[in-house]
Scaffold this active site. Structure first.
Site, PDB file in Angstrom:
ATOM      1  N   ASN A  87       0.858  -1.183   0.000  1.00 42.11           N
ATOM      2  CA  ASN A  87       0.000   0.000   0.000  1.00 42.11           C
ATOM      3  C   ASN A  87       0.896   1.236   0.000  1.00 42.11           C
ATOM      4  O   ASN A  87       1.846   1.310   0.780  1.00 42.11           O
ATOM      5  CB  ASN A  87      -0.892   0.004   1.247  1.00 42.11           C
ATOM      6  CG  ASN A  87      -1.846  -1.175   1.271  1.00 42.11           C
ATOM      7  OD1 ASN A  87      -2.382  -1.569   0.239  1.00 42.11           O
ATOM      8  ND2 ASN A  87      -2.047  -1.755   2.442  1.00 42.11           N
ATOM      9  N   GLY A  93      -4.006   3.435   0.815  1.00 42.47           N
ATOM     10  CA  GLY A  93      -4.376   2.845   2.105  1.00 42.47           C
ATOM     11  C   GLY A  93      -3.202   2.589   3.027  1.00 42.47           C
ATOM     12  O   GLY A  93      -3.326   1.823   3.986  1.00 42.47           O
ATOM     13  N   HIS A 100       6.825  -1.659   3.436  1.00 43.94           N
ATOM     14  CA  HIS A 100       6.629  -3.056   3.834  1.00 43.94           C
ATOM     15  C   HIS A 100       5.774  -3.757   2.792  1.00 43.94           C
ATOM     16  O   HIS A 100       4.940  -3.140   2.132  1.00 43.94           O
ATOM     17  CB  HIS A 100       5.970  -3.161   5.217  1.00 43.94           C
ATOM     18  CG  HIS A 100       4.701  -2.372   5.331  1.00 43.94           C
ATOM     19  ND1 HIS A 100       4.682  -1.019   5.569  1.00 43.94           N
ATOM     20  CD2 HIS A 100       3.411  -2.753   5.239  1.00 43.94           C
ATOM     21  CE1 HIS A 100       3.437  -0.599   5.611  1.00 43.94           C
ATOM     22  NE2 HIS A 100       2.629  -1.620   5.398  1.00 43.94           N
TER      23      HIS A 100
END
Ligand code: 5GP
Ligand code: ZN
Length: 114
Positions: A87, A93, A100
């Site tokens: 994301n 989001g 990550h």
């Protein structure tokens, strides 16, 4: 000292259920799992988001994706398949601004995502 949540997990200042660690990459269980397997695979170097990646990170990103490959096999996800998600930014989001990759599996995924 950065207050970044994932940097604090990397430094072991706050607990994380770490499943893999190397010089450059760490992986731990997501605190709010969205699937039977939900790992976060994270470069130890602080990079805010995919938008902030630079050419200097080329080898690091290779290590990150090879780690995902190994973790998917170790978690028995490779045969049936799995979902990887990054994301990026508010529209994507992203809630934690340390790059990550979500590694999700153990159930049937659907498309499109929310
Ligand atoms: P993002 O929304 O930025 O793509 O993903 C952030 C993820 O970090 C979320 O799935 C969220 O559940 C997870 N998360 C947030 N706080 C913590 C925490 O303190 N520990 C762990 N292990 N995961 C966290
Ligand atoms: Zn960080």
């Amino acid at each position: 000292m950065t207050q970044c949540l994932f940097c604090r997990i990397i430094r072991k200042e706050i607990p994380g259920r770490i499943v893999h660690e190397s010089d450059s990459v760490i992986a731990f269980e997501d605190i709010n799992p969205q699937a039977p397997v939900h790992l976060l695979v994270v470069p130890k170097k602080h990079i805010d988001s995919l938008t902030n990646l630079s050419k200097a990170d080329r080898e690091l990103m290779g290590s990150l994706f090879l780690t995902i490959n190994e973790l998917a096999k170790a978690s028995h996800l490779a045969r049936d398949g799995f979902r990887t998600v990054i994301n990026t930014g508010p529209g994507g989001g992203q809630t934690v601004y340390h790059l990550h990759v979500h590694l999700l599996g153990g159930r049937q995924m659907t498309w499109p995502p929310g």
